[in-house]
Write a protein that holds these residues in place. Structure first.
Motif, PDB file in Angstrom:
ATOM      1  N   LEU A   1      46.771  46.411  53.830  1.00  0.00           N
ATOM      2  CA  LEU A   1      45.715  46.602  54.817  1.00  0.00           C
ATOM      3  C   LEU A   1      45.811  48.020  55.368  1.00  0.00           C
ATOM      4  CD1 LEU A   1      45.943  43.258  56.818  1.00  0.00           C
ATOM      5  CD2 LEU A   1      44.378  43.841  54.971  1.00  0.00           C
ATOM      6  N   GLY A   2      44.673  48.693  55.457  1.00  0.00           N
ATOM      7  CA  GLY A   2      44.637  50.043  56.002  1.00  0.00           C
ATOM      8  C   GLY A   2      44.800  51.148  54.981  1.00  0.00           C
ATOM      9  N   ASP A   3      45.124  50.804  53.733  1.00  0.00           N
ATOM     10  CA  ASP A   3      45.181  51.834  52.693  1.00  0.00           C
ATOM     11  C   ASP A   3      43.761  52.302  52.393  1.00  0.00           C
ATOM     12  OD1 ASP A   3      47.949  51.809  52.391  1.00  0.00           O
ATOM     13  OD2 ASP A   3      47.903  50.343  50.759  1.00  0.00           O
TER      14      ASP A   3
ATOM     15  N   ILE B   1      38.284  51.860  53.860  1.00  0.00           N
ATOM     16  CA  ILE B   1      39.606  51.413  54.316  1.00  0.00           C
ATOM     17  C   ILE B   1      39.787  49.956  53.917  1.00  0.00           C
ATOM     18  CG2 ILE B   1      41.111  51.063  56.306  1.00  0.00           C
ATOM     19  CD1 ILE B   1      39.656  53.340  57.711  1.00  0.00           C
ATOM     20  N   TYR B   2      40.871  49.684  53.177  1.00  0.00           N
ATOM     21  CA  TYR B   2      41.113  48.346  52.651  1.00  0.00           C
ATOM     22  C   TYR B   2      41.352  47.344  53.783  1.00  0.00           C
ATOM     23  CZ  TYR B   2      42.736  44.597  49.676  1.00  0.00           C
ATOM     24  OH  TYR B   2      42.860  43.385  49.037  1.00  0.00           O
TER      25      TYR B   2
ATOM     26  N   GLY C   1      39.985  41.985  48.797  1.00  0.00           N
ATOM     27  CA  GLY C   1      39.046  42.755  47.992  1.00  0.00           C
ATOM     28  C   GLY C   1      37.888  43.351  48.768  1.00  0.00           C
ATOM     29  N   ARG C   2      38.080  43.563  50.075  1.00  0.00           N
ATOM     30  CA  ARG C   2      37.011  44.103  50.923  1.00  0.00           C
ATOM     31  C   ARG C   2      37.440  45.397  51.601  1.00  0.00           C
ATOM     32  NH1 ARG C   2      35.956  39.449  54.914  1.00  0.00           N
ATOM     33  NH2 ARG C   2      38.202  39.663  54.970  1.00  0.00           N
TER      34      ARG C   2
ATOM     35  N   LEU D   1      31.699  45.719  56.632  1.00  0.00           N
ATOM     36  CA  LEU D   1      32.724  45.154  55.779  1.00  0.00           C
ATOM     37  C   LEU D   1      32.031  44.672  54.513  1.00  0.00           C
ATOM     38  CD1 LEU D   1      35.721  44.211  55.573  1.00  0.00           C
ATOM     39  CD2 LEU D   1      34.975  42.055  56.583  1.00  0.00           C
ATOM     40  N   GLU D   2      32.565  45.086  53.355  1.00  0.00           N
ATOM     41  CA  GLU D   2      31.888  44.746  52.095  1.00  0.00           C
ATOM     42  C   GLU D   2      32.924  44.593  50.994  1.00  0.00           C
ATOM     43  OE1 GLU D   2      27.786  46.213  50.061  1.00  0.00           O
ATOM     44  OE2 GLU D   2      28.997  47.748  51.029  1.00  0.00           O
TER      45      GLU D   2
END
Length: 157
Positions: free
Chosen positions: A107-109, A124-125, A129-130, A143-144
């Motif tokens: 998360l956050g990568d 931003i991860y 997969g979003r 968010l996608e």
């Protein structure tokens, strides 16, 4: 389960030498060299929260907040507020990050989209997969799902 029963199996698996390299402080396992990763995770988590807080902000080419964003402007703004500086463009941000395989993403990568011409988008991860991103003119920060397999991952140092 007592500390003794918890540590004994750990000693058996890790070996005495490896175990002595580890220390338990206040119930938290500390591993030498892990401080930088922990700091990066905290910064990335904060940047992710900041990006999510901008949900609905309109896209504007070249904008880096606080009310309008393009893709790299959103990542720049989010990490700056979390305490890390990034360059302005998606391509320059890619060059500044530590590149990772998909299996290592957290998360956050940063998620970089690329074509034969190079990096064209960043988000931003957010897990599953979003990504949080500012997609295109006429759209808003949202968010996608990651829509392409032509992506690379980077961790902000």
């Amino acid at each position: 389960m007592t500390a003794r029963t918890t540590i004994s199996p750990m000693l058996a698996r890790a070996g005495v030498t490896s175990f002595l390299a580890l220390a338990t402080i206040g119930g938290t396992l500390v591993v030498p060299g892990a401080t930088a990763d922990a700091e990066a995770a905290t910064t990335s988590a904060a940047a992710l929260r900041i990006a999510a807080s901008k949900k609905g902000a309109p896209y504007r080419y070249g904008a880096s907040g606080p009310h309008r964003f393009d893709c790299s402007g959103l990542t720049l703004y989010s990490f700056k507020r979390a305490g890390k500086r990034l360059p302005r463009t998606a391509s320059a941000q890619y060059n500044r990050t530590r590149h990772l395989p998909a299996a290592s993403r957290r998360l956050g990568d940063l998620v970089f989209f690329h074509s034969r011409r190079g990096i064209y988008h960043v988000g931003i991860y957010a897990g599953n997969g979003r990504i949080w991103h500012a997609p295109k003119p006429g759209a808003v920060v949202r968010l996608e799902r990651i829509w392409s397999r032509s992506v690379s991952y980077g961790r902000v140092r």
